[in-house]
Write a protein that holds these residues in place. Structure first.
Motif: not given
Length: 158
Positions: A51-53, A88-95
């Motif tokens: 999931h992405a935020e 912020d680093i991690g897949t949830q912080y992708r755009t």
């Protein structure tokens, strides 16, 4: 009313930013396009849910258009970064731009093509249909309104 889902790193600042735009009638933080149902913040932070935020943005298309909203979106993110924004680093912080209307995909593609002209490297921002969205916990909703000095990686006045 129209809906678009925007992932721009930590969702606190993205929600606050879009809530200030005239014509935006509702915003909500949540988790999008992952592989688990009913995720929570703790599970999303493990990097295993996919999931992405994301911020759900509902807007009055008579007052503001998607093209304008995407121009604003690209002012607050670095679209070339993969899985990170600010600290912020991690897949949830992708755009990402997640759409529910195929016409919006066309508008978003044009916007992304314009933004790409400003960079020598490819954009990392996803453009895809919304496959799943789940609202974040209550304490994440309107976080920066409740905590005006809370962490935010974006310039809210951009």
């Amino acid at each position: 009313m129209k809906d678009i889902y925007l992932a721009g790193g930590c969702f606190w600042g993205v929600q606050e930013y879009f809530s200030r735009i005239e014509g935006v009638v509702y915003t909500e933080t949540g988790y999008a396009n992952g592989k688990t149902k009913e995720p929570d913040y703790r599970s999303v932070c493990t990097g295993t849910t996919g999931h992405a935020e994301t911020v759900f943005v509902r807007y009055d298309e008579e007052k503001v258009g998607l093209k304008y909203l995407l121009e604003k979106f690209f002012r607050i993110i670095d679209p070339t970064l993969m899985n990170r924004q600010g600290n912020d680093i991690g897949t949830q912080y992708r755009t990402g731009i997640y759409y529910v209307d195929e016409e919006d995909a066309i508008i978003a593609k044009v916007a992304m093509d314009e933004v790409q002209k400003k960079y020598k490297i490819p954009l990392a921002t996803e453009l895809m249909p919304l496959s799943y969205y789940y609202p974040a916990e209550d304490y994440h909703q309107d976080y920066l309104k409740k905590n005006p000095f809370g962490y935010c990686h974006i310039n809210l006045n951009a």
